[in-house]
Design a protein around this motif. Structure first.
Motif, PDB file in Angstrom:
ATOM      1  N   ASP A 131       0.836  -1.196   0.000  1.00  0.00           N
ATOM      2  CA  ASP A 131       0.000   0.000   0.000  1.00  0.00           C
ATOM      3  C   ASP A 131       0.877   1.255   0.000  1.00  0.00           C
ATOM      4  O   ASP A 131       0.622   2.203  -0.757  1.00  0.00           O
ATOM      5  CB  ASP A 131      -0.902  -0.021   1.234  1.00  0.00           C
ATOM      6  N   GLY A 134       2.472   1.603  -3.480  1.00  0.00           N
ATOM      7  CA  GLY A 134       1.499   2.030  -4.479  1.00  0.00           C
ATOM      8  C   GLY A 134       1.134   3.492  -4.373  1.00  0.00           C
ATOM      9  O   GLY A 134       0.704   4.110  -5.347  1.00  0.00           O
ATOM     10  N   ASN A 135       1.324   4.066  -3.176  1.00  0.00           N
ATOM     11  CA  ASN A 135       0.998   5.477  -2.959  1.00  0.00           C
ATOM     12  C   ASN A 135       2.229   6.380  -3.012  1.00  0.00           C
ATOM     13  O   ASN A 135       2.144   7.552  -2.672  1.00  0.00           O
ATOM     14  CB  ASN A 135       0.288   5.649  -1.618  1.00  0.00           C
ATOM     15  N   SER A 445       4.666  -0.035  -9.214  1.00  0.00           N
ATOM     16  CA  SER A 445       3.236   0.277  -9.281  1.00  0.00           C
ATOM     17  C   SER A 445       2.984   1.130 -10.516  1.00  0.00           C
ATOM     18  O   SER A 445       3.766   2.042 -10.815  1.00  0.00           O
ATOM     19  CB  SER A 445       2.789   1.033  -8.023  1.00  0.00           C
ATOM     20  N   GLY A 448      -1.712   2.999 -10.049  1.00  0.00           N
ATOM     21  CA  GLY A 448      -2.303   2.547  -8.795  1.00  0.00           C
ATOM     22  C   GLY A 448      -2.382   1.050  -8.621  1.00  0.00           C
ATOM     23  O   GLY A 448      -2.921   0.563  -7.620  1.00  0.00           O
ATOM     24  N   SER A 450      -0.359  -2.503  -8.196  1.00  0.00           N
ATOM     25  CA  SER A 450       0.940  -3.071  -7.851  1.00  0.00           C
ATOM     26  C   SER A 450       1.392  -4.075  -8.896  1.00  0.00           C
ATOM     27  O   SER A 450       0.587  -4.847  -9.435  1.00  0.00           O
ATOM     28  CB  SER A 450       0.855  -3.750  -6.481  1.00  0.00           C
ATOM     29  N   ALA A 455       0.537  -9.315  -4.714  1.00  0.00           N
ATOM     30  CA  ALA A 455      -0.398  -8.228  -4.376  1.00  0.00           C
ATOM     31  C   ALA A 455      -1.829  -8.739  -4.227  1.00  0.00           C
ATOM     32  O   ALA A 455      -2.516  -8.404  -3.252  1.00  0.00           O
ATOM     33  CB  ALA A 455      -0.331  -7.133  -5.441  1.00  0.00           C
TER      34      ALA A 455
END
Length: 483
Positions: A131, A134-135, A445, A448, A450, A455
């Motif tokens: 997470d 991905g951000n 990523s 958005g 992965s 994942a």
């Protein structure tokens, strides 16, 4: 790894020294002058070792291109964010206790996680790491969840202990960050209050050895002491933490003065750290929202720093850290996303905006924290706070550093004309504009989604295991799950 050359980029190096020969900067993306001296239109090349091999203005020559070519068509390219304070195992706990302040929220978390075993915590942590990646968070300081199962009561300043988990519980969290490919500094609690001191130090040493043995050097940002004196009943806890720091040559980050609850007892424990000799370069106060003027001065004089969690402090109603004052004292300042359960969306763009806007509101000064300053704190500033060895490897786009970078497209969706590059990147862009995330030049990523082979399984495991853990803990949390 294969070589990669990124072209037609608006590069925000976030370095404090020029990364090119000659003057940088130029007109804004729409022809408006910006006066900026540290962004430029250009390219960068990643070597087969995952580090930046070259960086330049304009269009690279044929001799300067190496490997695959990625044309980003004028998008921003900036360093990956660094979360200098994180509890990544909380990825399945978002939205918990939405109206509680720190101690009520911690109590609910403690009840829930008491039902977790070593496999559960592996998948929780792996999901949280993916997470983060991905951000756009490519490096993190991670507080591993303690082996000690218990609950702290702020009113009595005591902790009730239910059980102590096997050492594998710690090791599997280290394994998860490694398997996710997130660069991590792993923080470990000593817990010498709850087991014989000799055993606690041995467990700590074995966890550090597991880290050094099992995590590739390029992903290992080091070990750290998980400072826990805030929840301790004895001054010996501070002395034990210092002993662990000295034995392993590592730093310490202590949750401290985060909330106004039980403030007098928290402030008294500052003295424990001071008298134990903990305050030094490499010691960080996580949060540090409510120190008195003497504490902040002493901490700065001793070389200690702090890590600021603006979203978490707002979510829990903890208060607003006096960042301008700490900066005036010369304290190293990092920025973190804290728990995914108290930031809910681990969004570094949101985090930096909440930070800047809150400081402006509290100080009634719209220039108190400018966009580049805020972005620097969440990248290179966080690396510096974690130590010179971290700042030498990540935090800015410079030759020799790891090629951890983001591709952020202000035109997709369209965010309008760019008047100021740093203001547009920090204030107008967000996760919707984050197109690609690279770690060591490898795509982790895209749009958005992965690229990690685990994942999909991590998501499935998280959902199933959260229900099982809540049931095991007899937590009311299970009743609140909608799906």
């Amino acid at each position: 790894m294969t070589e990669l050359t990124v072209v037609d980029a608006v590069i925000l190096p976030m370095a404090d020294r020029p990364v090119l020969d000659g003057p940088l900067g130029g007109p804004g993306l729409d022809g408006q002058a910006t006066g900026s001296a540290d962004w430029f239109r250009g390219w960068l090349r990643v070597g087969d070792d995952g580090r930046i091999a070259a960086i330049g203005e304009g269009t690279p020559t044929a001799d300067e291109i190496g490997g695959e070519v990625l044309d980003v068509h004028g998008a921003f390219v900036a360093p990956g964010f660094i979360s200098a304070h994180s509890h990544i195992f909380t990825s399945g706990m978002r939205g918990m206790t939405p109206g509680d302040s720190l101690y009520g929220w911690v109590g609910e978390q403690s009840t829930f996680i008491s039902g977790a075993d070593s496999d559960d915590i592996y998948w929780f942590t792996l999901h949280g790491c993916l997470d983060f990646l991905g951000n756009g968070v490519t490096s993190a300081y991670n507080f591993t969840d303690s082996r000690v199962v218990g609950k702290y009561d702020a009113e009595s300043d005591t902790r009730e202990i239910y059980a102590i988990r096997p050492e594998e519980y710690l090791h599997r969290q280290i394994d998860a960050a490694r398997d996710a490919g997130l660069r991590t500094m792993n923080a470990l609690r000593l817990d010498s209050e709850f087991q014989p001191a000799e055993e606690a130090f041995a467990v700590f040493a074995r966890a550090v050895a597991h880290l050094k043995r099992s995590v590739p050097a390029e992903l290992d940002l080091g070990a750290s002491v998980f400072g826990a004196v805030q929840w301790s009943a004895s001054e010996q806890a501070a002395r034990d933490e210092v002993a662990a720091m000295d034995a392993h040559g590592i730093g310490n980050q202590a949750h401290f003065l985060e909330t106004s609850e039980a403030l007098d007892q928290q402030r008294e424990k500052f003295r424990w750290y001071e008298e134990a000799g903990a305050l030094r370069p490499g010691f960080l106060f996580g949060h540090f929202v409510h120190p008195d003027s003497s504490m902040s001065r002493v901490a700065a004089e001793k070389g200690a720093g702090m890590v600021w969690q603006p979203t978490s402090n707002g979510r829990l109603g903890s208060g607003v850290a006096d960042i301008p004052h700490y900066r005036s004292l010369g304290m190293p300042i990092g920025v973190g996303l804290d728990d995914q359960s108290c930031t809910d969306v681990s969004d570094p763009f949101q985090n930096l905006r909440i930070g800047a806007y809150t400081q402006r509101a509290v100080n009634q000064d719209a220039s108190i924290v400018m966009p580049r300053e805020m972005l620097r704190m969440h990248t290179l500033g966080s690396a510096e706070a974690l130590g010179p060895q971290v700042a030498a490897a990540v935090g800015s786009l410079e030759v020799g550093k790891f090629a951890d970078f983001l591709v952020v497209d202000p035109a997709s969706p369209d965010t309008g004309p760019v008047w100021d590059v740093f203001a547009h990147y920090a204030f107008a862009c967000g996760l919707r504009n984050l197109k690609k995330v690279f770690v060591g030049g490898e795509l982790v990523s895209s749009e958005g989604v992965s690229t990690h082979p685990l994942a999909a399984r991590a998501s499935t495991e998280l959902h199933a295991r959260v229900r099982e853990v809540a049931s095991r803990a007899a937590s009311r949390s299970v009743e609140r799950l909608a799906w």
